[in-house]
Design a protein around this motif. Sequence first.
Motif, PDB file in Angstrom:
ATOM      1  N   ALA A  54       0.839  -1.198   0.000  1.00 53.73           N
ATOM      2  CA  ALA A  54       0.000   0.000   0.000  1.00 53.73           C
ATOM      3  C   ALA A  54       0.879   1.255   0.000  1.00 53.73           C
ATOM      4  O   ALA A  54       2.023   1.232   0.464  1.00 53.73           O
ATOM      5  CB  ALA A  54      -0.900   0.003   1.226  1.00 53.73           C
ATOM      6  N   PHE A  55       0.322   2.344  -0.548  1.00 54.37           N
ATOM      7  CA  PHE A  55       0.950   3.664  -0.479  1.00 54.37           C
ATOM      8  C   PHE A  55       0.384   4.378   0.743  1.00 54.37           C
ATOM      9  O   PHE A  55      -0.839   4.420   0.927  1.00 54.37           O
ATOM     10  CB  PHE A  55       0.639   4.488  -1.739  1.00 54.37           C
ATOM     11  N   GLU A  56       1.247   4.932   1.570  1.00 56.48           N
ATOM     12  CA  GLU A  56       0.814   5.616   2.777  1.00 56.48           C
ATOM     13  C   GLU A  56       1.466   6.983   2.870  1.00 56.48           C
ATOM     14  O   GLU A  56       2.694   7.056   2.953  1.00 56.48           O
ATOM     15  CB  GLU A  56       1.158   4.765   4.007  1.00 56.48           C
ATOM     16  N   LYS A  58      -2.426   7.328   1.216  1.00 52.66           N
ATOM     17  CA  LYS A  58      -3.021   6.965  -0.075  1.00 52.66           C
ATOM     18  C   LYS A  58      -3.349   8.215  -0.880  1.00 52.66           C
ATOM     19  O   LYS A  58      -3.246   8.230  -2.098  1.00 52.66           O
ATOM     20  CB  LYS A  58      -4.286   6.137   0.158  1.00 52.66           C
ATOM     21  N   GLU A  59      -3.743   9.296  -0.193  1.00 55.94           N
ATOM     22  CA  GLU A  59      -4.026  10.578  -0.834  1.00 55.94           C
ATOM     23  C   GLU A  59      -3.179  11.650  -0.171  1.00 55.94           C
ATOM     24  O   GLU A  59      -3.120  11.723   1.057  1.00 55.94           O
ATOM     25  CB  GLU A  59      -5.508  10.927  -0.715  1.00 55.94           C
ATOM     26  N   TYR A 113      -0.113   4.390  -9.602  1.00 52.98           N
ATOM     27  CA  TYR A 113      -0.276   3.000  -9.206  1.00 52.98           C
ATOM     28  C   TYR A 113       1.079   2.296  -9.250  1.00 52.98           C
ATOM     29  O   TYR A 113       2.077   2.868  -9.692  1.00 52.98           O
ATOM     30  CB  TYR A 113      -1.266   2.295 -10.133  1.00 52.98           C
ATOM     31  N   MET A 120      -2.548  -1.532  -6.166  1.00 54.18           N
ATOM     32  CA  MET A 120      -1.969  -0.489  -5.311  1.00 54.18           C
ATOM     33  C   MET A 120      -2.116   0.856  -6.029  1.00 54.18           C
ATOM     34  O   MET A 120      -1.539   1.043  -7.105  1.00 54.18           O
ATOM     35  CB  MET A 120      -0.493  -0.758  -5.031  1.00 54.18           C
ATOM     36  N   THR A 121      -2.893   1.769  -5.448  1.00 55.42           N
ATOM     37  CA  THR A 121      -3.107   3.072  -6.071  1.00 55.42           C
ATOM     38  C   THR A 121      -2.951   4.191  -5.051  1.00 55.42           C
ATOM     39  O   THR A 121      -3.056   3.971  -3.844  1.00 55.42           O
ATOM     40  CB  THR A 121      -4.509   3.165  -6.706  1.00 55.42           C
ATOM     41  N   GLY A 122      -2.717   5.375  -5.563  1.00 55.27           N
ATOM     42  CA  GLY A 122      -2.616   6.563  -4.725  1.00 55.27           C
ATOM     43  C   GLY A 122      -2.935   7.789  -5.549  1.00 55.27           C
ATOM     44  O   GLY A 122      -3.054   7.729  -6.781  1.00 55.27           O
TER      45      GLY A 122
END
Length: 127
Positions: A54-56, A58-59, A113, A120-122
Amino acid sequence: MKPAKCLSIVLSIACAIIVFQTVLSKVTAESTAMGAATQPTSQPAATVRIDNFAFEPKELDIAVGTTVTWQNADDVPHTATSKGDPQVFDSGPLDTDDKFSFTFSTPGTYGYYCKVHPHMTGTVIVK
């Protein structure tokens, strides 16, 4: 010593002091100007951590001119790749502890992504 000789010596010393002060003030002004011109400007920065697939965060909301750095803390390779056409950024494969940075110079919403794990997206929102 004759008074005329003393006056001549005093005038010579006074002239030397004036010349020295003029040169010193000019050198100080030039040094100050050079120092101001060569000092780096601070640039806003943000970090996105890649971990547990995951991207942290995400936004991410940032200002124009901010440099975002993605750092892979996972045990497997990932990418940070923009979704747009044309593609704005692509980190390429990032192994564990690798980093990738990109400076956002245009306002907008940038979805991205991981090419290896497309789920996995952000999003980076640049204002």
